[in-house]
Write an enzyme that holds these catalytic residues in place. Sequence first.
Site, mmCIF file in Angstrom:
data_model
loop_
_atom_site.group_PDB
_atom_site.id
_atom_site.type_symbol
_atom_site.label_atom_id
_atom_site.label_comp_id
_atom_site.label_asym_id
_atom_site.label_seq_id
_atom_site.Cartn_x
_atom_site.Cartn_y
_atom_site.Cartn_z
ATOM 1 C CG ASN A 98 14.356 -32.714 74.664
ATOM 2 O OD1 ASN A 98 15.122 -32.154 75.461
ATOM 3 N ND2 ASN A 98 13.062 -32.433 74.584
ATOM 4 C CD GLU B 206 8.448 -33.788 70.380
ATOM 5 O OE1 GLU B 206 9.209 -34.748 70.486
ATOM 6 O OE2 GLU B 206 8.470 -32.829 71.154
ATOM 7 C CG HIS C 177 9.511 -29.777 74.137
ATOM 8 N ND1 HIS C 177 8.792 -30.213 75.222
ATOM 9 C CD2 HIS C 177 9.976 -30.882 73.520
ATOM 10 C CE1 HIS C 177 8.838 -31.541 75.266
ATOM 11 N NE2 HIS C 177 9.549 -31.968 74.240
ATOM 12 C CD GLU D 88 8.515 -32.265 78.449
ATOM 13 O OE1 GLU D 88 9.699 -31.895 78.470
ATOM 14 O OE2 GLU D 88 8.174 -33.452 78.222
ATOM 15 N N GLY E 124 6.499 -38.939 76.553
ATOM 16 C CA GLY E 124 6.859 -39.473 77.864
ATOM 17 C C GLY E 124 5.816 -40.393 78.462
ATOM 18 C CE LYS F 262 11.412 -34.657 76.888
ATOM 19 N NZ LYS F 262 10.061 -35.184 76.961
ATOM 20 C CB SER G 74 6.491 -42.958 73.370
ATOM 21 O OG SER G 74 5.993 -42.286 74.526
HETATM 22 P P1 PGA Z 1 9.689 -38.882 74.772
HETATM 23 O O1 PGA Z 1 9.891 -37.302 74.592
HETATM 24 O O2 PGA Z 1 10.529 -39.542 73.710
HETATM 25 O O3 PGA Z 1 10.136 -39.176 76.165
HETATM 26 O O4 PGA Z 1 8.239 -39.155 74.556
HETATM 27 C C1 PGA Z 1 9.912 -36.716 73.330
HETATM 28 C C2 PGA Z 1 10.084 -35.224 73.441
HETATM 29 O O5 PGA Z 1 9.500 -34.635 74.371
HETATM 30 O O6 PGA Z 1 10.794 -34.592 72.648
#
Ligand code: PGA
Length: 238
Positions: A10, A163, A94, A96, A169, A12, A199
Amino acid sequence: MTMRKILAANFKTNHTRASTRAYVKALDEGMGAMGYEGEVYLFPPATALDRFETANDIRVGAQNAYPTVKGSFTGEIGLEQLEEFGIETVLLGHSERRHLLGESQSFIANKFAWFKERDFRIIYCIGEPLEVREEGDEAVRRYLVEQFEGIDTSYEKLILAYEPVWAIGTGKTATPELIEKTHAQIKQLCDAPLLYGGSVKPANIADILAVPGCDGALIGTASWEVESMLAMLSQVKG
Ligand code: PGA
């Protein structure tokens, strides 16, 4: 039967059209060099969506789309924009988009039904924030149940991604024990393939993929450099 793990990247709000093109080329070459046979999903930003000629199974999907063919939805993209590039996969739910952009469960469920109707593969994300995790397993279960509201859990083109919001993140990965326990809770609600995200990186992916009930990983930060993505693919065993 051992199922091959599913890895998804992803991007982003990272990468440009040019750097995505270079990434896909390097990823494709790297997959070829290591004889990687599984599928890899890639979610570039909307401006970098394209048709990519690849020798390996790289499936480009949209990080988000609006449930419409076209119309007046400023800032959004619809089916017409996805079809131009043969996009058949969409990421929905997601954290976010849920928490930063305020998407409600009913709106997400609406999108889910719309893209299901059009036969899209849907990677559907669920996961609890820290305050819910701190309340304990039953609170987490209730929270996850709510994230299945309005979702057809038997849709055959569904892939789930668990997640935990506090692990996205942040560099804080859930422990293998916690992933195993939560994946078991989720599998009782839906038995679609289930990825872990939060992560994931080259140093922990082998342990995470070894967790019983973990069918793959959805990777943000550590997927943005192609060398890092390839280092993770090289640790995936059939
Ligand atoms: P990350 O993000 O690996 O940076 O923690 C995962 C995601 O949001 O899909």
